[in-house]
Design a protein around this motif. Structure first.
Motif, PDB file in Angstrom:
ATOM      1  N   VAL A  80      -0.515 -65.814  22.508  1.00  0.00           N
ATOM      2  CA  VAL A  80      -1.646 -64.895  22.663  1.00  0.00           C
ATOM      3  C   VAL A  80      -1.166 -63.472  22.415  1.00  0.00           C
ATOM      4  O   VAL A  80      -0.198 -63.014  23.012  1.00  0.00           O
ATOM      5  CB  VAL A  80      -2.290 -65.023  24.056  1.00  0.00           C
ATOM      6  CG1 VAL A  80      -3.371 -63.963  24.266  1.00  0.00           C
ATOM      7  CG2 VAL A  80      -2.876 -66.425  24.241  1.00  0.00           C
ATOM      8  N   ASP A  81      -1.858 -62.787  21.522  1.00  0.00           N
ATOM      9  CA  ASP A  81      -1.505 -61.417  21.161  1.00  0.00           C
ATOM     10  C   ASP A  81      -2.263 -60.384  21.992  1.00  0.00           C
ATOM     11  O   ASP A  81      -1.722 -59.326  22.302  1.00  0.00           O
ATOM     12  CB  ASP A  81      -1.799 -61.173  19.677  1.00  0.00           C
ATOM     13  CG  ASP A  81      -1.008 -62.114  18.795  1.00  0.00           C
ATOM     14  OD1 ASP A  81       0.228 -62.001  18.790  1.00  0.00           O
ATOM     15  OD2 ASP A  81      -1.630 -62.968  18.136  1.00  0.00           O
ATOM     16  N   GLU A  82      -3.523 -60.676  22.302  1.00  0.00           N
ATOM     17  CA  GLU A  82      -4.355 -59.737  23.038  1.00  0.00           C
ATOM     18  C   GLU A  82      -5.258 -60.474  24.016  1.00  0.00           C
ATOM     19  O   GLU A  82      -5.620 -61.628  23.783  1.00  0.00           O
ATOM     20  CB  GLU A  82      -5.235 -58.910  22.090  1.00  0.00           C
ATOM     21  CG  GLU A  82      -4.469 -57.991  21.191  1.00  0.00           C
ATOM     22  CD  GLU A  82      -5.354 -57.104  20.325  1.00  0.00           C
ATOM     23  OE1 GLU A  82      -6.604 -57.163  20.454  1.00  0.00           O
ATOM     24  OE2 GLU A  82      -4.796 -56.343  19.516  1.00  0.00           O
ATOM     25  N   CYS A  83      -5.617 -59.766  25.089  1.00  0.00           N
ATOM     26  CA  CYS A  83      -6.568 -60.278  26.081  1.00  0.00           C
ATOM     27  C   CYS A  83      -7.689 -59.264  26.251  1.00  0.00           C
ATOM     28  O   CYS A  83      -7.447 -58.055  26.352  1.00  0.00           O
ATOM     29  CB  CYS A  83      -5.898 -60.482  27.437  1.00  0.00           C
ATOM     30  SG  CYS A  83      -4.629 -61.740  27.466  1.00  0.00           S
ATOM     31  N   HIS A  84      -8.906 -59.779  26.285  1.00  0.00           N
ATOM     32  CA  HIS A  84     -10.075 -58.981  26.618  1.00  0.00           C
ATOM     33  C   HIS A  84     -10.650 -59.578  27.897  1.00  0.00           C
ATOM     34  O   HIS A  84     -11.153 -60.703  27.886  1.00  0.00           O
ATOM     35  CB  HIS A  84     -11.136 -59.055  25.509  1.00  0.00           C
ATOM     36  CG  HIS A  84     -10.743 -58.359  24.254  1.00  0.00           C
ATOM     37  ND1 HIS A  84     -10.892 -57.003  24.093  1.00  0.00           N
ATOM     38  CD2 HIS A  84     -10.196 -58.822  23.101  1.00  0.00           C
ATOM     39  CE1 HIS A  84     -10.473 -56.659  22.885  1.00  0.00           C
ATOM     40  NE2 HIS A  84     -10.043 -57.749  22.262  1.00  0.00           N
ATOM     41  N   LEU A  85     -10.534 -58.840  28.983  1.00  0.00           N
ATOM     42  CA  LEU A  85     -11.065 -59.298  30.264  1.00  0.00           C
ATOM     43  C   LEU A  85     -12.233 -58.417  30.654  1.00  0.00           C
ATOM     44  O   LEU A  85     -12.100 -57.192  30.706  1.00  0.00           O
ATOM     45  CB  LEU A  85      -9.983 -59.265  31.342  1.00  0.00           C
ATOM     46  CG  LEU A  85      -8.742 -60.119  31.054  1.00  0.00           C
ATOM     47  CD1 LEU A  85      -7.700 -59.905  32.137  1.00  0.00           C
ATOM     48  CD2 LEU A  85      -9.119 -61.582  30.933  1.00  0.00           C
ATOM     49  N   LEU A  86     -13.370 -59.041  30.902  1.00  0.00           N
ATOM     50  CA  LEU A  86     -14.552 -58.332  31.371  1.00  0.00           C
ATOM     51  C   LEU A  86     -14.721 -58.677  32.841  1.00  0.00           C
ATOM     52  O   LEU A  86     -15.067 -59.816  33.181  1.00  0.00           O
ATOM     53  CB  LEU A  86     -15.774 -58.724  30.553  1.00  0.00           C
ATOM     54  CG  LEU A  86     -15.692 -58.203  29.114  1.00  0.00           C
ATOM     55  CD1 LEU A  86     -15.895 -59.290  28.123  1.00  0.00           C
ATOM     56  CD2 LEU A  86     -16.669 -57.069  28.931  1.00  0.00           C
ATOM     57  N   LEU A  87     -14.432 -57.708  33.710  1.00  0.00           N
ATOM     58  CA  LEU A  87     -14.477 -57.922  35.152  1.00  0.00           C
ATOM     59  C   LEU A  87     -15.875 -57.641  35.674  1.00  0.00           C
ATOM     60  O   LEU A  87     -16.380 -56.525  35.546  1.00  0.00           O
ATOM     61  CB  LEU A  87     -13.472 -57.021  35.859  1.00  0.00           C
ATOM     62  CG  LEU A  87     -12.013 -57.151  35.428  1.00  0.00           C
ATOM     63  CD1 LEU A  87     -11.143 -56.198  36.234  1.00  0.00           C
ATOM     64  CD2 LEU A  87     -11.535 -58.570  35.588  1.00  0.00           C
ATOM     65  N   SER A  88     -16.487 -58.659  36.274  1.00  0.00           N
ATOM     66  CA  SER A  88     -17.821 -58.522  36.870  1.00  0.00           C
ATOM     67  C   SER A  88     -17.678 -58.060  38.312  1.00  0.00           C
ATOM     68  O   SER A  88     -16.766 -58.503  39.016  1.00  0.00           O
ATOM     69  CB  SER A  88     -18.554 -59.863  36.839  1.00  0.00           C
ATOM     70  OG  SER A  88     -18.732 -60.296  35.514  1.00  0.00           O
ATOM     71  N   PRO A  89     -18.573 -57.201  38.766  1.00  0.00           N
ATOM     72  CA  PRO A  89     -18.465 -56.656  40.120  1.00  0.00           C
ATOM     73  C   PRO A  89     -18.937 -57.643  41.185  1.00  0.00           C
ATOM     74  O   PRO A  89     -19.925 -57.433  41.885  1.00  0.00           O
ATOM     75  CB  PRO A  89     -19.345 -55.402  40.066  1.00  0.00           C
ATOM     76  CG  PRO A  89     -20.400 -55.742  39.056  1.00  0.00           C
ATOM     77  CD  PRO A  89     -19.700 -56.615  38.035  1.00  0.00           C
TER      78      PRO A  89
END
Length: 185
Positions: free
Chosen positions: A137-146
């Motif tokens: 894995v080269d990159e991670c996109h994490l979308l953190l929900s509140p």
């Protein structure tokens, strides 16, 4: 060479679904969805396990007339991409541009990275876990929900240690935060 990207919408405490398998709390609003669409435009191939594929394949059959414009945009992005589904039980694909492969072969994923013209996305924590542990894995996109859901399926493997370089942060009106990381080698 294409990048292998892991993207996930997670709870603040790091779960992609709660202990009952529910993830309705993670549904993006228009602002977040539009942003995700822009992230996904570079993806030419999605790598899925059976369960993630069964969730995502709905994008194949949604009627565009029934969707908001930002959802139509995503459906078109998803439908145009190639999909590789890793499953020992799925007999046939129910979407175009899709092939079933029985095992997640890390050397085949590396070869795909080496030859692909567009980026590759690994979807779902089980496949991502294998790819992360193998250093693919080269990159991670994490979308953190509140929201904190307390328990469930973790976005990142519990028995994995790595360092990441923060590339970008984006805050949305609904409280979601996008964290974009590059893996450090």
């Amino acid at each position: 060479m294409a990048k292998l990207i892991f993207s996930a919408i997670t709870s603040l405490d790091g779960f992609i679904e709660d202990s009952t398998g529910n993830f309705d709390w993670s549904m993006p609003d228009e602002e977040v969805h539009t942003y995700v669409n822009d992230l996904e435009r570079s993806v030419g191939t999605y790598l899925y396990g059976r369960r993630m594929y069964e969730v995502m394949v709905a994008w194949e059959t949604f009627e565009d007339a029934d969707l908001a414009p930002f959802a139509v945009d995503y459906a078109r992005i998803w439908r145009a991409a190639d999909k590789i589904v890793y499953s020992s039980t799925l007999q046939a694909a129910s979407s175009a541009n899709t092939r079933i492969t029985r095992t997640f072969d890390l050397s085949a994923v590396q070869k795909l990275k080496d030859t692909a013209q567009r980026d590759i996305s690994v979807g779902g924590p089980n496949l991502a876990s294998q790819a992360l542990k193998a250093g693919l894995v080269d990159e991670c996109h994490l979308l953190l929900s509140p929201i904190s859901v307390g328990a469930g399926k973790p976005a990142l493997p519990n028995d994995f240690r790595a360092e990441f370089e923060l590339l970008d942060v984006r805050r949305f009106g609904n409280g979601v935060v996008h964290l974009h990381y590059r893996t450090r080698t």
